[in-house]
Design an enzyme around this catalytic site. Structure first.
Site, PDB file in Angstrom:
ATOM      1  N   ASN A 162       0.714  -1.064  -0.033  1.00 36.13           N
ATOM      2  CA  ASN A 162       0.022   0.010   0.086  1.00 36.13           C
ATOM      3  C   ASN A 162       1.113   1.294  -0.056  1.00 36.13           C
ATOM      4  OD1 ASN A 162       0.448   0.769   3.053  1.00 36.13           O
ATOM      5  ND2 ASN A 162      -0.174  -1.354   3.269  1.00 36.13           N
ATOM      6  N   PHE A 207      -4.030   2.639  14.824  1.00 34.15           N
ATOM      7  CA  PHE A 207      -4.668   3.579  13.774  1.00 34.15           C
ATOM      8  C   PHE A 207      -6.007   3.037  13.155  1.00 34.15           C
ATOM      9  CE2 PHE A 207      -1.936   7.521  13.203  1.00 34.15           C
ATOM     10  CZ  PHE A 207      -0.936   7.112  14.087  1.00 34.15           C
TER      11      PHE A 207
HETATM   12  N1  CTP Z   1      -2.777  -3.949  12.007  1.00 31.81           N
HETATM   13  C1  CTP Z   1      -1.944  -4.617  12.514  1.00 31.81           C
HETATM   14  N2  CTP Z   1      -1.683  -5.925  11.933  1.00 31.81           N
HETATM   15  C2  CTP Z   1      -2.552  -6.283  10.988  1.00 31.81           C
HETATM   16  C3  CTP Z   1      -3.548  -5.237  10.270  1.00 31.81           C
HETATM   17  C4  CTP Z   1      -3.762  -4.194  11.164  1.00 31.81           C
HETATM   18  O1  CTP Z   1      -1.373  -4.299  13.654  1.00 31.81           O
HETATM   19  N3  CTP Z   1      -2.437  -7.456  10.369  1.00 31.81           N
HETATM   20  C5  CTP Z   1      -2.975  -2.356  12.746  1.00 31.81           C
HETATM   21  C6  CTP Z   1      -2.555  -1.396  12.146  1.00 31.81           C
HETATM   22  O2  CTP Z   1      -1.207  -0.922  12.388  1.00 31.81           O
HETATM   23  C7  CTP Z   1      -3.609  -0.118  12.861  1.00 31.81           C
HETATM   24  C8  CTP Z   1      -4.934  -0.970  13.057  1.00 31.81           C
HETATM   25  O3  CTP Z   1      -4.580  -2.242  13.239  1.00 31.81           O
HETATM   26  O4  CTP Z   1      -2.895   0.309  13.798  1.00 31.81           O
HETATM   27  C9  CTP Z   1      -5.970  -0.772  12.020  1.00 31.81           C
HETATM   28  O5  CTP Z   1      -5.355  -1.012  10.677  1.00 31.81           O
HETATM   29  P1  CTP Z   1      -6.216  -0.875   9.439  1.00 31.81           P
HETATM   30  O6  CTP Z   1      -5.370  -1.021   8.201  1.00 31.81           O
HETATM   31  O7  CTP Z   1      -7.022   0.494   9.592  1.00 31.81           O
HETATM   32  O8  CTP Z   1      -7.405  -1.929   9.632  1.00 31.81           O
HETATM   33  P2  CTP Z   1      -7.487  -3.456   9.269  1.00 31.81           P
HETATM   34  O9  CTP Z   1      -7.292  -4.108  10.930  1.00 31.81           O
HETATM   35  O10 CTP Z   1      -6.362  -4.013   8.433  1.00 31.81           O
HETATM   36  O11 CTP Z   1      -9.034  -3.693   9.013  1.00 31.81           O
HETATM   37  P3  CTP Z   1      -9.716  -3.352   7.393  1.00 31.81           P
HETATM   38  O12 CTP Z   1      -8.280  -3.270   6.507  1.00 31.81           O
HETATM   39  O13 CTP Z   1     -10.612  -4.212   7.180  1.00 31.81           O
HETATM   40  O14 CTP Z   1     -10.017  -1.631   7.761  1.00 31.81           O
END
Ligand code: CTP
Length: 399
Positions: free
Chosen positions: A211, A325
């Site tokens: 990303n 976040f």
């Molecule tokens: N995060 C994490 N490990 C993952 C996915 C996310 O630690 N495998 C953490 C990110 O660092 C952030 C939070 O979870 O602090 C939310 O990440 P985000 O990408 O907004 O959400 P997701 O949990 O991935 O859910 P979605 O993609 O469905 O919004």
């Protein structure tokens, strides 16, 4: 209160030098005492008279000036200063500093000083990304020089990109922070872990899922926590940012590597998950480049470990504060609240990534959400977001 603080402002020759006049005026408003060195090329953009009028002090330019040397020589100029600020800092002064060249008053003072030095660079984007400038930046950072900016934006020459002098108010914030933090180490007994940047999930040797996260926000938070005394580890996915100035940095590629590095660093007192972790990795990653004819049917995904959730739900060694976040394009609050409860972290910093170039940009707009708080922070620099968050962390542990 700042009367006792002396700043030596070195103004070098770039078009942004005109902004140094406003900088002097506003630093004076904050009661700092300002002495200025104006380089010969700087004189093409601002005059000694304007600087003297605004700073209320004599302006210095020449290295071998008998009157100046008698009144205030280059050693003395450094000795009376609490901070040396070079704004704007051209590519030229940066290369002189990196190589120890001292052929005028400005570069000689910078060579002779043992005081903290901050640079606010300003130059054309091509000059900024030039390999020799980038080498010099690394050298100067290793030498302990602090950088303010530069920012991305439109330039006086009509080009667009990185190299624009930071806003005067941003420079002033850094100066104020510097003086406030000189002896302010409220987190000195804490350990902190920050995840940052994107992860990459390789499909084959040349393709990956990832990303656009730049890592800027995570680095700003890690730097800030370290400045406040916390022994900070940054675990970062691949970015092209300069290294954070923290106790330890782990550079990882995939979510699994980030997860393993985090586990290795636990327990910590504070965990901040700012990384944009890819949700899936490729189960059947190919060692050879996949041919386009077999691509679609070949790709199988498996869910990555949720690092934030793992840390938040750790039983005996859960950090005392866990912050996540939430990157959203719609239903910001609803989704952030859902993440708060499903993952079990204490705070969520939610941002609407669909707007304002937040991903990859220099600014961020945060909605802060916890079990009992829900507040909108203003659109501000990622450094300032790190400051606001750190103040909240200090309050959390001290109140
Ligand atoms: N995060 C994490 N490990 C993952 C996915 C996310 O630690 N495998 C953490 C990110 O660092 C952030 C939070 O979870 O602090 C939310 O990440 P985000 O990408 O907004 O959400 P997701 O949990 O991935 O859910 P979605 O993609 O469905 O919004």
């Amino acid at each position: 209160m700042n009367k006792s603080k002396n700043i030596l402002l070195i103004i070098t020759g770039g078009i942004a030098a005109y902004k140094s006049l406003d900088l002097i005026r506003r630093l004076k408003e904050q009661d700092y005492n300002i002495n200025c060195i104006l380089t010969e090329s700087g004189k093409n953009f601002v005059t000694p008279l304007s600087i003297e009028s605004l700073s209320g002090n004599k302006v210095y330019s020449e290295l071998f000036n008998l009157t100046d040397e008698k009144e205030m020589g280059h050693i003395q100029l450094s000795r009376i200063s609490d901070l040396i600020l070079v704004a704007p800092a051209t590519a030229n002064i940066m290369s002189k500093m990196a190589y120890g060249i001292c052929d005028d008053l400005a570069s000689t003072v910078l060579m002779a000083t043992n005081k903290p030095v901050m640079l606010a660079p300003s130059m054309n984007v091509r000059m900024w990304i030039n390999k020799s400038t980038q080498r010099n930046i690394n050298t100067l950072k290793t030498d302990g020089i602090k950088f303010i900016g530069p920012e991305n934006g439109e330039m006086a020459c009509g080009e667009y990109g990185e190299g624009r002098l930071s806003d005067v108010s941003e420079i002033i914030n850094h100066v104020k922070d510097f003086f406030e933090n000189l002896h302010f180490k409220p987190l000195k007994d804490f350990t902190a872990l920050v995840t940052s940047g994107p992860t990459r999930e390789y499909i084959d040797p040349v393709r990956y899922i990832s990303n656009e996260s730049s890592g800027k926000q995570g680095i700003a938070i890690a730097n800030r926590l370290q400045n406040l005394g916390a022994k900070t580890t940054l675990i970062t996915g691949p970015t092209n940012q300069d290294d954070a100035q923290v106790s330890k940095i782990y550079k990882v590629t995939s979510a699994h590597e980030m997860f393993n590095a985090c586990k290795e660093m636990l327990p910590v007192d504070i965990a901040i998950c700012a990384a944009a972790v890819a949700d899936y990795s490729v189960k059947n990653q190919s060692l050879d480049k996949i041919k386009k004819t077999s691509f679609e049917k070949d790709l199988k995904l498996s869910e990555n470990p949720d690092i934030l959730k793992f840390i938040s739900q750790k039983r005996n060694t859960r950090p005392r504060l866990v912050v996540g976040f939430a990157a959203e394009t719609n239903d910001l609050e609803k989704n952030a609240l859902k993440k708060l409860s499903e993952k079990g972290c204490d705070w969520i910093l939610a941002n609407d990534i669909g707007k304002d170039n937040i991903i990859g940009g220099d600014q961020n707009r945060i909605r802060f959400i916890s079990q009992n708080e829900n507040e909108q922070w203003p659109m501000t620099s990622k450094d300032q977001v790190a400051n606001i968050l750190s103040s909240k962390i200090i309050n959390y542990f001290t109140n």
